[in-house]
Scaffold this active site. Structure first.
Site, PDB file in Angstrom:
ATOM      1  N   HIS A 167       0.846  -1.194   0.000  1.00 25.93           N
ATOM      2  CA  HIS A 167       0.000   0.000   0.000  1.00 25.93           C
ATOM      3  C   HIS A 167       0.882   1.244   0.000  1.00 25.93           C
ATOM      4  O   HIS A 167       1.953   1.272   0.620  1.00 25.93           O
ATOM      5  CB  HIS A 167      -0.888   0.027   1.248  1.00 25.93           C
ATOM      6  CG  HIS A 167      -2.095  -0.852   1.143  1.00 25.93           C
ATOM      7  ND1 HIS A 167      -3.246  -0.468   0.496  1.00 25.93           N
ATOM      8  CD2 HIS A 167      -2.324  -2.106   1.591  1.00 25.93           C
ATOM      9  CE1 HIS A 167      -4.141  -1.448   0.575  1.00 25.93           C
ATOM     10  NE2 HIS A 167      -3.594  -2.460   1.232  1.00 25.93           N
ATOM     11  N   THR A 219      13.207  -9.112   1.738  1.00 24.68           N
ATOM     12  CA  THR A 219      12.954  -7.851   1.051  1.00 24.68           C
ATOM     13  C   THR A 219      13.916  -7.613  -0.103  1.00 24.68           C
ATOM     14  O   THR A 219      13.715  -6.691  -0.886  1.00 24.68           O
ATOM     15  CB  THR A 219      13.073  -6.680   2.038  1.00 24.68           C
ATOM     16  OG1 THR A 219      14.405  -6.649   2.580  1.00 24.68           O
ATOM     17  CG2 THR A 219      12.078  -6.814   3.179  1.00 24.68           C
ATOM     18  N   LYS A 220      14.977  -8.443  -0.196  1.00 24.16           N
ATOM     19  CA  LYS A 220      15.967  -8.309  -1.259  1.00 24.16           C
ATOM     20  C   LYS A 220      16.270  -9.676  -1.848  1.00 24.16           C
ATOM     21  O   LYS A 220      16.022 -10.710  -1.231  1.00 24.16           O
ATOM     22  CB  LYS A 220      17.253  -7.671  -0.719  1.00 24.16           C
ATOM     23  CG  LYS A 220      17.070  -6.250  -0.211  1.00 24.16           C
ATOM     24  CD  LYS A 220      18.383  -5.679   0.284  1.00 24.16           C
ATOM     25  CE  LYS A 220      18.213  -4.244   0.800  1.00 24.16           C
ATOM     26  NZ  LYS A 220      19.487  -3.675   1.298  1.00 24.16           N
ATOM     27  N   ARG A 234      19.050 -11.712   5.632  1.00 30.40           N
ATOM     28  CA  ARG A 234      20.406 -11.477   5.110  1.00 30.40           C
ATOM     29  C   ARG A 234      21.105 -12.823   4.946  1.00 30.40           C
ATOM     30  O   ARG A 234      20.845 -13.780   5.686  1.00 30.40           O
ATOM     31  CB  ARG A 234      21.206 -10.570   6.046  1.00 30.40           C
ATOM     32  CG  ARG A 234      21.403 -11.125   7.435  1.00 30.40           C
ATOM     33  CD  ARG A 234      22.107 -10.139   8.347  1.00 30.40           C
ATOM     34  NE  ARG A 234      22.348 -10.703   9.671  1.00 30.40           N
ATOM     35  CZ  ARG A 234      23.404 -11.429   9.998  1.00 30.40           C
ATOM     36  NH1 ARG A 234      24.342 -11.676   9.081  1.00 30.40           N
ATOM     37  NH2 ARG A 234      23.550 -11.916  11.211  1.00 30.40           N
TER      38      ARG A 234
END
Length: 248
Positions: A167, A219-220, A234
């Site tokens: 969002h 997120t990566k 990570r």
């Protein structure tokens, strides 16, 4: 029917099921699975086939008894663009849902989707799940704005979630009124393993054979063969290094 089935299996377990009972149960399931699939009678036949089969993982064998596989009578498929492979397993209370009549879902051969998994598509989204992938209970796949691509032989533990969108959070405007936005789709390459409760967000590519630790928020991108943990996730090691360490 549920209470009756529970009674049957309690009785069988207490009386130490004989080989004859086991064979009889298998023949019963095989017979009814010939008529199983979607539609009123097909779902009724599926229910009868499962009646003498143990619950949860033990019912995966039913998928071998019909070319198209096994779809639980309690699963809900509310989607007009679904492609289902051969010998698939779709467990109790699985939901495949199409919002606003958009998006597609493709489920490959021998995919196993266990109970209470929710798969939904909306505008701009689609979902593809590769052959021999296993999805454990209570996972959520919400394909809006961008696609979700799951490779072959991927193992996904319970309570994982996949969101290729977010969002907007601009000030002075309620979140509910914010437009959806995305950094791109989600791709999980072949033979990856996602532990319990992993969350994968938009724009993420998890490489072939990668391992994501329980509770991680990805997120990566995660490279091939990497081991990633934490929130945000990570990389802490490579699977190839584990082999070297064991040799040394």
């Amino acid at each position: 029917m549920a209470s009756s089935t529970q009674h049957v299996w309690t009785r069988f377990s207490n009386s130490h099921t004989t080989d004859i009972q086991t064979i009889g149960s298998s023949l019963w399931s095989r017979f009814w699975m010939k008529f199983a699939w979607l539609g009123y009678f097909g779902r009724f036949a599926t229910r009868l086939a499962a009646w003498t089969a143990p619950p949860y993982r033990q019912r995966r064998r039913l998928a071998r008894y019909h070319p198209k596989g096994y779809i639980s009578h309690s699963a809900s498929i509310y989607h007009n663009n679904v492609q289902l492979g051969t010998n698939i397993f779709i467990g109790d209370r699985v939901t495949i849902y199409q919002d606003d009549g958009t998006g597609s879902v493709e489920v490959g051969n021998r995919v196993r989707i266990h109970q209470d998994v929710c798969i939904e598509t909306g505008a701009g989204g689609s979902i593809k799940i590769g052959t021999d992938t296993g999805i454990q209970p209570r996972c959520q796949f919400s394909a809006y704005k961008a696609p979700i691509r799951i490779g072959h032989g991927v193992m996904i533990a319970p309570n994982c979630a996949f969101y290729p969108y977010d969002h907007g959070i601009a000030p002075n405007e309620p979140i509910k009124n914010q437009p959806l936005q995305t950094k791109g789709g989600i791709t999980i390459d072949d033979d990856a393993w996602l532990g319990y409760g992993v969350i994968v967000l938009d724009g993420v590519h998890i490489g072939k054979g990668a391992v994501i630790g329980a509770g991680a928020v990805v997120t990566k991108d995660v490279p091939d063969g990497a081991i990633a943990v934490g929130s945000p996730a990570r990389v802490i090691n490579m699977r190839g290094n584990l082999v070297k360490n064991n040799v040394e």
